[in-house]
Motif scaffolding. Structure first.
Motif, mmCIF file in Angstrom:
data_model
loop_
_atom_site.group_PDB
_atom_site.id
_atom_site.type_symbol
_atom_site.label_atom_id
_atom_site.label_comp_id
_atom_site.label_asym_id
_atom_site.label_seq_id
_atom_site.Cartn_x
_atom_site.Cartn_y
_atom_site.Cartn_z
ATOM 1 N N TYR A 133 64.885 82.326 11.673
ATOM 2 C CA TYR A 133 65.699 81.431 10.855
ATOM 3 C C TYR A 133 66.377 80.382 11.738
ATOM 4 O O TYR A 133 66.317 79.183 11.456
ATOM 5 C CB TYR A 133 66.741 82.237 10.080
ATOM 6 N N THR A 158 64.069 77.262 11.115
ATOM 7 C CA THR A 158 64.706 76.540 10.010
ATOM 8 C C THR A 158 65.864 75.673 10.494
ATOM 9 O O THR A 158 65.929 74.481 10.212
ATOM 10 C CB THR A 158 65.214 77.535 8.952
ATOM 11 N N LYS A 183 66.405 74.941 13.538
ATOM 12 C CA LYS A 183 65.871 74.153 14.667
ATOM 13 C C LYS A 183 66.809 74.157 15.862
ATOM 14 O O LYS A 183 66.966 73.156 16.573
ATOM 15 C CB LYS A 183 65.579 72.709 14.244
ATOM 16 N N TYR A 199 55.938 75.979 9.621
ATOM 17 C CA TYR A 199 57.079 76.890 9.541
ATOM 18 C C TYR A 199 56.626 78.310 9.244
ATOM 19 O O TYR A 199 57.084 79.264 9.866
ATOM 20 C CB TYR A 199 58.064 76.435 8.451
ATOM 21 N N TYR A 235 57.200 81.580 11.496
ATOM 22 C CA TYR A 235 57.936 82.739 10.978
ATOM 23 C C TYR A 235 57.107 84.014 11.161
ATOM 24 O O TYR A 235 57.603 85.040 11.629
ATOM 25 C CB TYR A 235 58.259 82.544 9.489
ATOM 26 N N ASP A 282 60.144 69.455 13.439
ATOM 27 C CA ASP A 282 60.892 68.853 12.347
ATOM 28 C C ASP A 282 59.930 68.038 11.501
ATOM 29 O O ASP A 282 59.314 67.099 11.969
ATOM 30 C CB ASP A 282 61.997 67.950 12.916
ATOM 31 N N SER A 307 74.425 76.802 14.319
ATOM 32 C CA SER A 307 74.050 76.497 12.929
ATOM 33 C C SER A 307 74.855 75.338 12.376
ATOM 34 O O SER A 307 74.451 74.718 11.402
ATOM 35 C CB SER A 307 74.265 77.713 12.028
#
Lengths: 308, 358
Positions: free
Chosen positions: A82, A86, A88, A192, A196, A306, B327
């Motif tokens: 994650y 996600t 990055k 992605y 994963y 990205d 994050s």
């Protein structure tokens, strides 16, 4: 004859120390080929090691304990996935945090589960399985065919992983994502998703490797028991040029350094064993520098992808 | 802007403490009791505060090490090994050079630590620019080589006579960092750490070479067009980064342990990454983050003693601090995107017929 027995014993010991490196290394080959540096493997293995003992304790079976270890380690892997795919974020930083988390979680939970200053619980661990017939072969039997199930599993998994990586469509996709994610995206490969899945694979295998350390080599959990093996796995993957076969080869060389070290220490020779222990790490540096055949990582290594 | 800069780390730390509270609750202890003993153990009196700053010192050095390399676009994961090599150099000077006055001996021992760590960092830098070996991996490998080398030294050549314990002899008095707060363990190494922060700031923002280093870190291609030599910069950055980490080892030995033994660092090298990240790579940020992690480390002992919460809980908190900090940028981006979309939608509605054309 005695020297042959000694050599057979040595090979057997070498395989035992190589197994966690091979198991976790196979998983790491997948994530690395997809362009990810999973420095968090140490933490994932640690979580696997504790979960395996806890699982074996709860369910009364080493096999179920191992499955539980694979499950928990892949949850940690999901956090890694994650944050690195996600969100990055920098994979190095994420991996480092995963290692810190793994150490903190396992140490804290082990105390709660098993208590402080009490003898570790007696859990079901992996028994040595002497393969009928084969184990009776002189020399080879003792060296190769009197091991526990996970050692055999590691050896079987190498050609399987090798086949998947280099002969199937899935392997091609994984490798393509690591080399040129943009191009993959253009032809409709979900970058992605591939990343994963490969991180999940490395999580599953790290859990398996961790379970081997706590239930295969030993039958209990101690704080920080992976003790740098995760980083050695990282080294084995680089030294093995990002192939399952190479990881097997590297694992056996690295295992030998450790096995010789134990024998030297026991024999009390003048050679400082620390220099042998340095050997795997030095070899990896030499491999990276191109002295033992260039080890080149995938082009998109450690770069977050990205879409926008 | 400043408020926002402080806001993200503040929220991250608070959120991480909340996660920690959850874990403490899970293991059956009241989180408030636990945290109370943590802060009592780290801030309640002179001695506790001194201990906090003692723990802060190596963290500041290793954070500077990671941050400095990062400013040049390099990833230094080798602070732990550089720390050990720095300690080896300092200890050697501190034990074997005799008959010197403190004013000469102590600075020599400190400089030796900087040079030792620096050379270990430089080795990784050289392997990168000469052979293209990624420093991400080589610095980790060099950590293990350094650890085993130290283990060899303290069990062999440098073992304290007559040689029954795997440790070196004690450093000579003329090479020991003096205490700066009487009655506590706080030593002059903390002042060296403050000086290192000043140096970090001055070098990066006030010198030409430092400016070049930052340009290389921000955009290597542009830097090369501008005539900046990236090779020279990478080598220098790894030397200084290693030097900072080396000083962490120096101050641990000459300020606290006074002799060298195996595994004397409880992982300060990797903790430095978290501190650098939380501090945003800024000089004052690193100091504040270092003190915060120092509080966690020094208070954890008291928490374990009084509230029976394992020290390891602070690792969980540290990990979540990192998770939340990294994050934050992502959530900010998502939030901004949503806001933009909302503005776009509202703008569309005001026009009234922007959708009716389709």
């Amino acid at each position: 004859m005695e020297i042959l027995t000694a050599i057979a014993k040595f090979i057997a010991a070498d395989l035992r120390t190589a197994t966690p490196l091979i198991l976790a290394g196979i998983g790491l080959v997948f994530s690395a080929r997809a362009g990810l540096v999973n420095i968090g493997v140490e933490g994932m293995m640690l979580v696997g090691a504790l979960s395996a003992v806890a699982g074996s304790w709860w369910f009364g079976s080493a096999m179920l304990g191992t499955l539980f270890a694979m499950f928990t380690a892949s949850i940690i892997a999901l956090i890694f996935a994650y944050l690195s795919v996600t969100v990055k974020a920098d994979q190095i930083v994420v991996g480092t945090a995963i290692n810190i988390l793994g150490l903190g979680l396992t140490t804290t939970l082990a105390r709660t589960l098993f208590g402080l200053n009490t003898a570790p619980p007696d859990v079901a661990s992996f028994e040595i399985i002497a393969i009928p017939g084969l184990s009776k072969i002189p020399f080879f039997g003792q060296a190769f065919f009197q091991q526990n199930a996970l050692v055999y599993l590691a050896l079987i998994l190498v050609p399987i992983a090798s086949f998947i990586m280099f002969k199937t469509d899935i392997g091609l996709k994984v490798r393509a994502v690591g080399e040129h994610p943009k191009a993959c995206d253009t032809v409709g490969i979900n970058v992605y998703l591939v990343r994963y899945v490969t991180i999940l694979i490395s999580g599953l295998f790290s859990g398996l490797a961790g379970a081997y350390v706590s239930l295969g080599l030993l039958s209990f959990f101690t704080e920080n028991m992976i003790a740098g093996r995760g980083f050695m796995v990282l080294a084995a993957v680089v030294f093995g040029k990002y192939t399952p076969r190479g990881v097997l080869f590297a694992g056996i060389i690295f295992g030998a350094a450790e096995a010789i070290q134990f024998r030297l220490q026991a024999a009390g020779t003048a050679i400082p064993f620390q220099f042998l222990l340095m050997l795997p790490y030095a070899l990896t540096i030499f491999a990276l520098a191109g002295f033992v055949g260039k080890s080149r990582g995938p082009a998109a290594m450690s770069k977050p992808y990205d879409k926008d | 802007m400043l408020l926002k800069k402080l806001g993200i780390p503040f929220v991250a730390v608070l959120a991480a403490l909340l996660v920690g509270a959850g874990v403490i609750k899970f293991i059956g202890v009241d989180p408030l009791t636990a945290y109370k003993s943590l802060f009592m153990g780290s801030l309640s009196n002179k001695n506790a505060i001194a201990e906090t700053l003692v723990k802060t010192t190596p963290l500041v050095f290793t954070a500077l090490s990671y941050a400095f390399a990062a400013r040049c676009g390099l990833v230094n994961l080798g602070a732990e090994g550089q720390l050990y090599i720095g300690a080896i150099f300092s200890t050697t000077v501190a034990i074997y050079l005799t008959g010197l006055p403190m004013i000469i001996h102590l600075p020599m021992a400190i400089i030796a630590g900087f040079v030792g760590g620096g050379l270990w960092g430089l080795l990784a830098g050289w392997l990168k620019v000469r052979f293209g070996a990624a420093e991400v991996i080589t610095t980790i490998m060099l950590n293990y080589i350094a650890t085993h080398f130290l283990s060899y030294l303290v069990t062999g050549p440098m073992i304290e006579p007559p040689g029954s314990f795997p440790q070196t002899a004690q450093a000579q008095l003329s090479a020991i960092l003096p205490k700066i707060l009487p009655g506590t363990r706080l030593h002059a190494g903390f002042l060296v750490a403050l000086l290192a922060i000043v140096f970090y700031y001055y070098f990066l923002w006030k010198t030409t070479t430092g400016y070049e280093t930052r340009v290389v870190g921000l955009n290597p291609t542009a830097a090369e067009y501008a005539g900046i030599n990236p090779t020279k910069n990478a080598l220098l950055a790894m030397f200084i980064a290693g030097g900072f980490a080396g000083l962490a080892g120096t101050c641990e030995i000459l300020g606290i342990q006074l002799r060298m033994f195996q595994n004397f660092s409880p992982g300060y090298g990797f903790d430095g990454i978290a501190v650098a990240l939380l501090g945003g790579g800024a000089p004052v940020g690193i100091l504040i983050a270092g003190i915060l992690f120092g509080i966690l480390r020094s208070g954890a002992n008291m928490m374990q003693m009084l509230a029976k919460v394992p020290i390891a809980i602070i690792y969980i908190i540290q990990a979540f601090v990192i998770f939340f900090v990294i994050s934050s940028g992502f959530f900010e981006k998502v939030y901004n995107k949503r806001k933009l979309e909302k503005i776009a939608r509202q703008g569309g509605n005001k026009d009234g017929n922007s959708n009716s054309d389709r």
